[in-house]
Design a protein around this motif. Structure first.
Motif, PDB file in Angstrom:
ATOM      1  N   ALA A  91       0.817  -1.220   0.000  1.00 55.56           N
ATOM      2  CA  ALA A  91       0.000   0.000   0.000  1.00 55.56           C
ATOM      3  C   ALA A  91       0.848   1.266   0.000  1.00 55.56           C
ATOM      4  CB  ALA A  91      -0.924  -0.005   1.217  1.00 55.56           C
ATOM      5  N   THR A  92       2.005   1.218   0.647  1.00 58.86           N
ATOM      6  CA  THR A  92       2.847   2.413   0.730  1.00 58.86           C
ATOM      7  C   THR A  92       3.349   2.854  -0.637  1.00 58.86           C
ATOM      8  OG1 THR A  92       3.588   1.583   2.887  1.00 58.86           O
ATOM      9  CG2 THR A  92       4.761   3.466   1.983  1.00 58.86           C
ATOM     10  N   SER A  93       3.779   1.905  -1.461  1.00 63.37           N
ATOM     11  CA  SER A  93       4.245   2.242  -2.816  1.00 63.37           C
ATOM     12  C   SER A  93       3.113   2.873  -3.623  1.00 63.37           C
ATOM     13  CB  SER A  93       4.755   0.986  -3.532  1.00 63.37           C
ATOM     14  OG  SER A  93       5.877   0.448  -2.879  1.00 63.37           O
TER      15      SER A  93
ATOM     16  N   ALA B  57      -4.097  10.290  -9.571  1.00 61.19           N
ATOM     17  CA  ALA B  57      -3.707  10.254  -8.157  1.00 61.19           C
ATOM     18  C   ALA B  57      -4.756   9.501  -7.341  1.00 61.19           C
ATOM     19  CB  ALA B  57      -3.548  11.678  -7.632  1.00 61.19           C
ATOM     20  N   LEU B  58      -6.014   9.803  -7.599  1.00 60.24           N
ATOM     21  CA  LEU B  58      -7.118   9.167  -6.883  1.00 60.24           C
ATOM     22  C   LEU B  58      -7.087   7.650  -7.054  1.00 60.24           C
ATOM     23  CD1 LEU B  58      -9.771   9.568  -5.252  1.00 60.24           C
ATOM     24  CD2 LEU B  58     -10.967   9.643  -7.463  1.00 60.24           C
ATOM     25  N   GLU B  59      -6.798   7.220  -8.259  1.00 59.25           N
ATOM     26  CA  GLU B  59      -6.745   5.784  -8.553  1.00 59.25           C
ATOM     27  C   GLU B  59      -5.742   5.070  -7.649  1.00 59.25           C
ATOM     28  OE1 GLU B  59      -5.427   2.886 -12.286  1.00 59.25           O
ATOM     29  OE2 GLU B  59      -5.931   4.984 -12.682  1.00 59.25           O
ATOM     30  N   PHE B  60      -4.565   5.671  -7.460  1.00 54.65           N
ATOM     31  CA  PHE B  60      -3.530   5.041  -6.626  1.00 54.65           C
ATOM     32  C   PHE B  60      -3.877   5.116  -5.142  1.00 54.65           C
ATOM     33  CE2 PHE B  60      -0.882   5.913 -10.465  1.00 54.65           C
ATOM     34  CZ  PHE B  60      -0.556   4.595 -10.755  1.00 54.65           C
TER      35      PHE B  60
ATOM     36  N   ALA C 174      -4.452   1.831  -2.817  1.00 54.49           N
ATOM     37  CA  ALA C 174      -3.716   1.628  -1.563  1.00 54.49           C
ATOM     38  C   ALA C 174      -4.674   1.283  -0.435  1.00 54.49           C
ATOM     39  CB  ALA C 174      -2.920   2.891  -1.229  1.00 54.49           C
ATOM     40  N   GLU C 175      -5.802   1.981  -0.397  1.00 52.92           N
ATOM     41  CA  GLU C 175      -6.806   1.751   0.637  1.00 52.92           C
ATOM     42  C   GLU C 175      -7.462   0.371   0.459  1.00 52.92           C
ATOM     43  OE1 GLU C 175      -7.770   3.231   4.152  1.00 52.92           O
ATOM     44  OE2 GLU C 175      -6.563   4.306   2.681  1.00 52.92           O
TER      45      GLU C 175
END
Length: 262
Positions: free
Chosen positions: A156-158, A195-198, A202-203
């Motif tokens: 998730a961090t990446s 940005a939203l996609e990533f 992650a969530e």
């Protein structure tokens, strides 16, 4: 053949077997010791014991094991980010962190965490080298983050960091874009949607893993003029348990943004 090779050939098989067993036991011992140190390091990281973690891992700065080196890069960076860190010491830690991450990548380019922290530390170093270098490094940074995600799609961090990369270029002011276009024929670009996609991905892979990801989801929805979803994620960021200094900063920013949204 040399006399040494003759001795090797004539040595009784039982001695050769015993020597092989001893070497295997020795290797196993060192492997167990290394595993214990890494477990201790991960525990200290989970407790936010930054100074203790740094001192533990610094003992292994000459290691050839990427697992030690990327953790030392992360610890050096975390130490540099502590409040009231003296400026020269902070700069030294930032550059040390980059060197440790670089060495980790050289030792094992299949290690996703080495790619991730190399990208992060390269970005940090760029802060000391001017806008031209920082923008130029952006392509390299994105490449290593994408490689980290390819090697471990569940990290998730990446995913968060790549989302942050996209957000930063999406919100770049027009005059900075013009400067970047003068310096580079095709400067890095992105969108809030990317940005939203990533951030969402992650969530999805690790729900509620990081207060900053919740905050960035709120900020991205704000930028996209989606008030309802911005309120949802900013509220989650505000209510996230504040265990670290960063969590506390996230809480404060979320509260301020919620006030703006009314």
């Amino acid at each position: 053949k040399t006399s040494d090779s003759k001795h090797e050939i004539t040595r009784p098989p039982v001695l050769r077997r015993h020597r092989g067993c001893f070497l295997n036991l020795l290797l196993l011992f060192f492997a167990c010791c290394a595993e214990e140190v890494l477990e201790q390091a991960d525990y200290l990281y989970s407790c936010a014991e930054t100074e203790k973690l740094y001192q533990l891992l610094l003992q292994h700065k000459d290691s050839n094991d990427a697992e030690f080196l990327w953790r030392l890069a992360r610890a050096s960076r975390d130490l540099a980010l502590l409040p009231n860190m003296e400026a020269d010491r902070k700069k030294q830690l930032v550059f040390d962190a980059f060197e440790y991450a670089k060495k980790a990548l050289e030792k094992n380019d299949k290690c996703f965490a080495a790619h991730k922290w190399y990208a992060v530390c390269l970005s940090d170093v760029g802060d000391y080298k001017g806008v031209k270098v920082k923008i130029g490094n952006s392509y390299i940074i994105r490449g290593h983050l994408e490689r980290a995600i390819e090697l471990n799609p569940k990290d998730a961090t990446s995913l968060h960091i790549l989302g942050y990369w996209c957000f930063a270029f999406a919100e770049l002011p027009w005059y900075q874009r013009k400067v970047a276009a003068v310096i580079f024929s095709s400067p890095p670009v992105s969108t809030y949607e990317e940005a939203l996609e990533f951030f969402l991905k992650a969530e999805e892979v690790d729900p509620n893993f990081y207060s900053k990801n919740l905050l960035m989801l709120g900020k991205t929805y704000m930028a996209m003029r989606d008030r309802e979803k911005a309120l949802l994620w900013l509220t989650k960021a505000k209510e996230y348990p504040a265990h670290t200094l960063e969590d506390k900063e996230v809480h404060k920013e979320a509260v301020d943004l919620l006030k703006k949204l009314g």
